[in-house]
Design a protein around this motif. Structure first.
Motif, PDB file in Angstrom:
ATOM      1  N   LEU A 246       0.690  -1.137  -0.182  1.00 54.78           N
ATOM      2  CA  LEU A 246       0.007   0.006   0.151  1.00 54.78           C
ATOM      3  C   LEU A 246       1.028   1.202  -0.161  1.00 54.78           C
ATOM      4  O   LEU A 246       1.735   1.276   0.720  1.00 54.78           O
ATOM      5  CB  LEU A 246      -0.990   0.222   1.247  1.00 54.78           C
ATOM      6  CG  LEU A 246      -1.909   1.114   1.492  1.00 54.78           C
ATOM      7  CD1 LEU A 246      -3.019   1.271   0.441  1.00 54.78           C
ATOM      8  CD2 LEU A 246      -2.383   1.273   2.753  1.00 54.78           C
ATOM      9  N   ARG A 247       0.385   2.384  -0.730  1.00 51.48           N
ATOM     10  CA  ARG A 247       1.261   3.613  -0.763  1.00 51.48           C
ATOM     11  C   ARG A 247       0.403   4.409   0.372  1.00 51.48           C
ATOM     12  O   ARG A 247      -0.685   4.264   0.365  1.00 51.48           O
ATOM     13  CB  ARG A 247       1.201   4.193  -2.324  1.00 51.48           C
ATOM     14  CG  ARG A 247       1.666   3.583  -3.317  1.00 51.48           C
ATOM     15  CD  ARG A 247       1.622   4.110  -4.580  1.00 51.48           C
ATOM     16  NE  ARG A 247       1.728   5.494  -4.717  1.00 51.48           N
ATOM     17  CZ  ARG A 247       1.524   6.440  -5.733  1.00 51.48           C
ATOM     18  NH1 ARG A 247       0.636   6.097  -6.571  1.00 51.48           N
ATOM     19  NH2 ARG A 247       1.405   7.821  -5.487  1.00 51.48           N
ATOM     20  N   VAL A 248       1.144   4.989   1.148  1.00 54.32           N
ATOM     21  CA  VAL A 248       0.789   5.922   2.260  1.00 54.32           C
ATOM     22  C   VAL A 248       1.440   7.135   2.067  1.00 54.32           C
ATOM     23  O   VAL A 248       2.802   7.307   2.105  1.00 54.32           O
ATOM     24  CB  VAL A 248       1.164   5.360   3.679  1.00 54.32           C
ATOM     25  CG1 VAL A 248       0.505   5.964   4.845  1.00 54.32           C
ATOM     26  CG2 VAL A 248       0.660   3.773   3.670  1.00 54.32           C
ATOM     27  N   HIS A 249       0.618   8.209   1.831  1.00 53.62           N
ATOM     28  CA  HIS A 249       1.051   9.598   1.927  1.00 53.62           C
ATOM     29  C   HIS A 249       0.823  10.032   3.283  1.00 53.62           C
ATOM     30  O   HIS A 249      -0.338  10.200   3.888  1.00 53.62           O
ATOM     31  CB  HIS A 249       0.276  10.489   0.833  1.00 53.62           C
ATOM     32  CG  HIS A 249       0.405   9.931  -0.421  1.00 53.62           C
ATOM     33  ND1 HIS A 249       1.451  10.114  -1.271  1.00 53.62           N
ATOM     34  CD2 HIS A 249      -0.316   9.309  -1.577  1.00 53.62           C
ATOM     35  CE1 HIS A 249       1.545   9.692  -2.351  1.00 53.62           C
ATOM     36  NE2 HIS A 249       0.457   9.043  -2.577  1.00 53.62           N
ATOM     37  N   VAL A 250       1.972  10.559   3.916  1.00 56.98           N
ATOM     38  CA  VAL A 250       1.768  11.110   5.189  1.00 56.98           C
ATOM     39  C   VAL A 250       1.509  12.828   5.118  1.00 56.98           C
ATOM     40  O   VAL A 250       2.612  13.509   4.555  1.00 56.98           O
ATOM     41  CB  VAL A 250       3.095  11.089   6.032  1.00 56.98           C
ATOM     42  CG1 VAL A 250       2.656  11.544   7.393  1.00 56.98           C
ATOM     43  CG2 VAL A 250       3.054   9.440   6.127  1.00 56.98           C
ATOM     44  N   ALA A 251       0.320  13.346   5.320  1.00 51.23           N
ATOM     45  CA  ALA A 251       0.209  14.870   5.270  1.00 51.23           C
ATOM     46  C   ALA A 251       0.861  15.628   6.224  1.00 51.23           C
ATOM     47  O   ALA A 251       0.988  15.263   7.362  1.00 51.23           O
ATOM     48  CB  ALA A 251      -1.123  15.243   5.232  1.00 51.23           C
ATOM     49  N   PRO A 252       1.807  16.540   5.941  1.00 51.94           N
ATOM     50  CA  PRO A 252       2.548  17.440   6.954  1.00 51.94           C
ATOM     51  C   PRO A 252       1.454  18.239   7.806  1.00 51.94           C
ATOM     52  O   PRO A 252       0.650  18.621   7.289  1.00 51.94           O
ATOM     53  CB  PRO A 252       3.741  18.267   6.091  1.00 51.94           C
ATOM     54  CG  PRO A 252       2.772  18.434   4.758  1.00 51.94           C
ATOM     55  CD  PRO A 252       1.861  17.069   4.514  1.00 51.94           C
TER      56      PRO A 252
END
Length: 260
Positions: A246-252
């Motif tokens: 899974l691709r996980v984008h962590v929002a700043p």
């Protein structure tokens, strides 16, 4: 060790780790895998855990009221929302799911963005009704009071008969083995259609939803383009999801003065 003592140890392990594997429990407790499976089945019957492939997770929390959820994890939801809307391109057809994080995404939509939005949320539709350049359609169906969430056969047909460029969906839980899950059966079914009929599929889920399993299955992680979460996500949960592909984008996090 009597069965109830063993089952209490399983519940204690879940409280510490959030997830247990059946084979690990069998080794640690010195019993057969079949005995552990019977224990897990009994504990699930009591509502103390949720069975998943190869083990179990904590039982999902009962759904909280809309007003309470609107006021929880606000900074995290706003960070996720602002990250998500930056992925949208002009003149796309975008599906907005129900939920408080999706309402934040509607609020974060830039004033100059133009396109079509299809939503199952009365709150989202109401907020975007006066947004210049945006065509908003609230799908038909059964409305869940307070949440103003639409589901049912009519809503399912809308998504089954067309396609969208992007789906922004919510989650009751995102788990390495159980995949994407939700709290309400009808809404989970509609969400499954949203994902199946969209070319890009983003799950907007704050870090408290990751590693959790809710009651109703939506889809496997392989059906999701990426999850967008906040910077409070723990490394062990993040690593477990990434290990499943899974691709996980962590929002700043947003600057303090930008919190609404």
């Amino acid at each position: 060790m009597v069965p109830e003592q063993r089952r209490q140890q399983i519940v204690t392990a879940l409280g510490t780790r959030g997830m247990v594997r059946a084979d690990d429990l069998a080794t640690q407790l010195g019993v057969s895998l079949e005995t552990i499976r019977r224990d897990l089945n009994e504990l699930e019957r009591r509502g103390e855990l949720t069975r998943v492939y190869g083990g179990a997770t904590r039982a999902p929390k009962r759904s909280e009221g809309w007003d309470r959820r609107v006021g929880s994890q606000v900074a995290a939801k706003q960070a996720i929302a602002r990250y998500a809307v930056r992925l949208l391109r002009p003149q796309q057809t975008v599906v907005f799911d129900m939920g408080t994080t999706l309402l934040e995404a509607a609020k974060a939509l830039p004033g100059d963005w133009a396109g079509s939005i299809l939503t199952t949320s009365g709150h989202v539709a109401s907020h975007l009704a006066d947004h210049a350049g945006v065509k908003v359609q609230l799908v038909p169906g059964h409305v869940r009071e307070e949440e103003l969430a639409v589901s049912g056969p009519a809503a399912e047909r809308v998504f089954a008969e067309g396609f969208a460029d992007v789906a922004l969906v919510c989650a009751g839980g995102v788990h390495p083995q159980a995949g994407l899950t939700g709290c309400h059966e009808g809404e989970a079914t509609v969400r499954r259609q949203m994902i199946a009929r969209s070319f890009e599929r983003y799950v907007l889920a704050d870090s408290t939803k990751l590693g959790r399993v809710s009651t109703y299955r939506v889809t496997d992680l392989s059906s999701i383009t990426a999850v967008i979460t906040d910077s409070d996500v723990t490394k062990d949960v993040l690593d477990a999801l990434v290990a499943r592909g899974l691709r996980v984008h962590v929002a700043p996090p947003l600057p303090v003065d930008q919190h609404a």
